[in-house]
Design a protein around this motif. Structure first.
Motif, PDB file in Angstrom:
ATOM      1  N   ARG A 166       1.090  -0.916   0.221  1.00 53.35           N
ATOM      2  CA  ARG A 166      -0.071   0.040  -0.074  1.00 53.35           C
ATOM      3  C   ARG A 166       0.913   1.400  -0.136  1.00 53.35           C
ATOM      4  N   ARG A 167       2.027   1.181   1.280  1.00 60.28           N
ATOM      5  CA  ARG A 167       2.446   2.470   0.712  1.00 60.28           C
ATOM      6  C   ARG A 167       3.651   2.859  -0.592  1.00 60.28           C
ATOM      7  N   ASP A 168       3.542   1.731  -1.121  1.00 57.85           N
ATOM      8  CA  ASP A 168       4.016   1.698  -2.282  1.00 57.85           C
ATOM      9  C   ASP A 168       3.494   2.060  -3.972  1.00 57.85           C
ATOM     10  N   TYR A 169       2.266   1.600  -3.347  1.00 58.80           N
ATOM     11  CA  TYR A 169       0.678   1.863  -3.984  1.00 58.80           C
ATOM     12  C   TYR A 169       0.540   3.634  -4.458  1.00 58.80           C
ATOM     13  N   ARG A 170       0.647   4.073  -2.741  1.00 61.08           N
ATOM     14  CA  ARG A 170       0.958   5.413  -2.435  1.00 61.08           C
ATOM     15  C   ARG A 170       1.831   6.201  -3.797  1.00 61.08           C
ATOM     16  N   GLY A 171       2.857   5.597  -2.921  1.00 63.27           N
ATOM     17  CA  GLY A 171       4.013   6.427  -3.468  1.00 63.27           C
ATOM     18  C   GLY A 171       4.138   6.275  -4.582  1.00 63.27           C
ATOM     19  N   ASP A 172       3.868   5.497  -5.650  1.00 63.23           N
ATOM     20  CA  ASP A 172       4.056   5.755  -7.097  1.00 63.23           C
ATOM     21  C   ASP A 172       2.787   6.817  -7.949  1.00 63.23           C
ATOM     22  N   LEU A 173       1.273   6.998  -6.904  1.00 67.16           N
ATOM     23  CA  LEU A 173       0.446   7.550  -7.463  1.00 67.16           C
ATOM     24  C   LEU A 173       0.629   9.006  -7.019  1.00 67.16           C
ATOM     25  N   ARG A 174       1.405   9.745  -5.941  1.00 67.53           N
ATOM     26  CA  ARG A 174       1.582  10.774  -5.209  1.00 67.53           C
ATOM     27  C   ARG A 174       2.957  11.213  -4.986  1.00 67.53           C
ATOM     28  N   ASP A 175       3.812  11.083  -5.971  1.00 62.60           N
ATOM     29  CA  ASP A 175       5.156  11.803  -5.892  1.00 62.60           C
ATOM     30  C   ASP A 175       5.778  12.437  -5.695  1.00 62.60           C
ATOM     31  N   ARG A 176       5.087  13.515  -4.877  1.00 62.73           N
ATOM     32  CA  ARG A 176       5.024  14.384  -4.663  1.00 62.73           C
ATOM     33  C   ARG A 176       4.539  15.053  -2.819  1.00 62.73           C
ATOM     34  N   ASP A 177       4.140  13.304  -2.889  1.00 68.32           N
ATOM     35  CA  ASP A 177       3.714  13.243  -1.354  1.00 68.32           C
ATOM     36  C   ASP A 177       5.203  13.053  -0.256  1.00 68.32           C
ATOM     37  N   ARG A 178       6.075  12.338  -0.856  1.00 62.45           N
ATOM     38  CA  ARG A 178       6.852  10.594  -0.537  1.00 62.45           C
ATOM     39  C   ARG A 178       7.768  12.022   0.360  1.00 62.45           C
ATOM     40  N   ARG A 179       8.584  11.237   1.520  1.00 62.18           N
ATOM     41  CA  ARG A 179       8.849  11.727   2.502  1.00 62.18           C
ATOM     42  C   ARG A 179      10.164  12.239   2.100  1.00 62.18           C
ATOM     43  N   TRP A 180      10.479  13.476   2.005  1.00 63.65           N
ATOM     44  CA  TRP A 180      11.381  14.514   1.097  1.00 63.65           C
ATOM     45  C   TRP A 180      12.159  14.043   2.237  1.00 63.65           C
ATOM     46  N   GLY A 181      13.636  14.243   1.894  1.00 60.20           N
ATOM     47  CA  GLY A 181      15.180  13.984   3.260  1.00 60.20           C
ATOM     48  C   GLY A 181      15.445  15.504   3.264  1.00 60.20           C
ATOM     49  N   ARG A 182      16.068  15.758   4.582  1.00 61.12           N
ATOM     50  CA  ARG A 182      15.977  16.908   4.772  1.00 61.12           C
ATOM     51  C   ARG A 182      17.025  18.272   3.976  1.00 61.12           C
ATOM     52  N   ASN A 183      18.622  17.440   3.140  1.00 56.11           N
ATOM     53  CA  ASN A 183      19.358  17.394   2.000  1.00 56.11           C
ATOM     54  C   ASN A 183      19.216  16.876   0.567  1.00 56.11           C
ATOM     55  N   ASP A 184      17.734  16.505  -0.015  1.00 56.98           N
ATOM     56  CA  ASP A 184      17.064  16.227  -1.174  1.00 56.98           C
ATOM     57  C   ASP A 184      17.199  17.235  -1.778  1.00 56.98           C
ATOM     58  N   TRP A 185      17.369  18.752  -1.851  1.00 56.76           N
ATOM     59  CA  TRP A 185      17.316  19.216  -2.897  1.00 56.76           C
ATOM     60  C   TRP A 185      18.950  19.839  -3.004  1.00 56.76           C
ATOM     61  N   GLN A 186      19.722  19.389  -2.363  1.00 57.25           N
ATOM     62  CA  GLN A 186      20.707  19.588  -2.130  1.00 57.25           C
ATOM     63  C   GLN A 186      21.818  19.319  -4.160  1.00 57.25           C
ATOM     64  N   SER A 187      21.637  17.621  -4.348  1.00 57.34           N
ATOM     65  CA  SER A 187      21.964  17.135  -5.597  1.00 57.34           C
ATOM     66  C   SER A 187      21.238  17.437  -6.651  1.00 57.34           C
ATOM     67  N   TYR A 188      20.057  18.032  -5.930  1.00 56.56           N
ATOM     68  CA  TYR A 188      18.440  18.528  -7.240  1.00 56.56           C
ATOM     69  C   TYR A 188      19.346  19.800  -7.861  1.00 56.56           C
ATOM     70  N   ARG A 189      19.645  20.933  -7.052  1.00 58.04           N
ATOM     71  CA  ARG A 189      20.042  22.112  -7.051  1.00 58.04           C
ATOM     72  C   ARG A 189      20.869  22.120  -8.070  1.00 58.04           C
ATOM     73  N   SER A 190      21.896  20.807  -8.104  1.00 53.09           N
ATOM     74  CA  SER A 190      22.924  21.157  -8.662  1.00 53.09           C
ATOM     75  C   SER A 190      22.785  20.534  -9.801  1.00 53.09           C
ATOM     76  N   GLN A 191      21.774  20.072  -9.814  1.00 57.17           N
ATOM     77  CA  GLN A 191      21.439  19.503 -12.125  1.00 57.17           C
ATOM     78  C   GLN A 191      20.496  20.277 -12.971  1.00 57.17           C
ATOM     79  N   ASN A 192      20.059  21.680 -11.885  1.00 61.94           N
ATOM     80  CA  ASN A 192      18.848  21.993 -12.292  1.00 61.94           C
ATOM     81  C   ASN A 192      19.051  24.094 -11.609  1.00 61.94           C
ATOM     82  N   ARG A 193      19.986  24.241 -11.667  1.00 61.35           N
ATOM     83  CA  ARG A 193      21.523  25.826 -11.684  1.00 61.35           C
ATOM     84  C   ARG A 193      20.034  26.621 -11.759  1.00 61.35           C
ATOM     85  N   ALA A 194      18.923  26.971 -12.692  1.00 63.47           N
ATOM     86  CA  ALA A 194      18.994  27.907 -13.294  1.00 63.47           C
ATOM     87  C   ALA A 194      17.236  27.756 -12.455  1.00 63.47           C
ATOM     88  N   LEU A 195      16.701  26.505 -11.645  1.00 59.16           N
ATOM     89  CA  LEU A 195      15.513  26.928 -10.897  1.00 59.16           C
ATOM     90  C   LEU A 195      15.508  27.798  -9.741  1.00 59.16           C
TER      91      LEU A 195
END
Length: 175
Positions: free
Chosen positions: A71-100
């Motif tokens: 059920r957790r996997d199924y809900r995670g597939d449906l709502r990727d926005r609501d996944r449990r983000w880690g505190r520093n998930d943004w750091q690697s994403y920022r290096s790939q999407n600098r313009a944002l």
């Protein structure tokens, strides 16, 4: 070559729908398995053999655990926005999407303050005009109830907007 590319694109659009349907089928099978395990547990309790009861209870616990995981996997597939983000998930994403993260030179009608979590701040610092309305876009963890992510110069602050208390600070978030 053109037909191959078109068929690959069509397959890429169909596959996510098939994956979620398969996952829903797994949930149905898991619920059915839980019902069967309950039935077997009741039968074992009627027979009175304590070893069978113990084994059936373990089987029921396993079936419930598997259902929760699916059920957790199924809900995670449906709502990727609501996944449990880690505190520093943004750091690697920022290096790939600098313009944002480069939103220009941001200034406010007040001077910069170096806040720490636990400090109470005035409402002028976390007014609605400074709220980050789409924190998932920047890979920020979701804010809890009565809290909002607020931009303060190049920092991002999580503020409890009812009490005015700083809950979290991420420094140098923007370039």
């Amino acid at each position: 070559m053109r037909k191959l590319i078109i068929s690959a694109l069509m397959a890429a659009t169909v596959i996510p729908g098939v994956a979620s349907a398969q996952s829903y089928g797994e949930l149905r099978r898991d619920r059915q398995e839980i019902r069967e395990e309950r039935r077997e547990l009741r039968d074992a309790q009627r027979r009175g053999d304590w070893r069978d009861v113990r084994d059936e209870r373990q089987d029921l616990r396993d079936a419930r655990r598997e259902y929760r995981e699916d059920r957790r996997d199924y809900r995670g597939d449906l709502r990727d926005r609501d996944r449990r983000w880690g505190r520093n998930d943004w750091q690697s994403y920022r290096s790939q999407n600098r313009a944002l993260y480069s939103r220009g030179n941001w200034r406010a009608p007040f001077r910069y303050n170096n806040w720490q979590p636990g400090v109470r701040i005035a409402p002028v610092y976390y007014g609605q005009r400074y709220w980050i309305n789409d924190p998932w876009r920047y890979r920020l963890p979701p804010a809890r109830a009565n809290a909002r992510w607020v931009r303060h110069y190049n920092d991002v602050i999580l503020v409890d907007y009812r009490r005015g208390v700083v809950l979290d600070v991420m420094r140098n978030f923007y370039w």
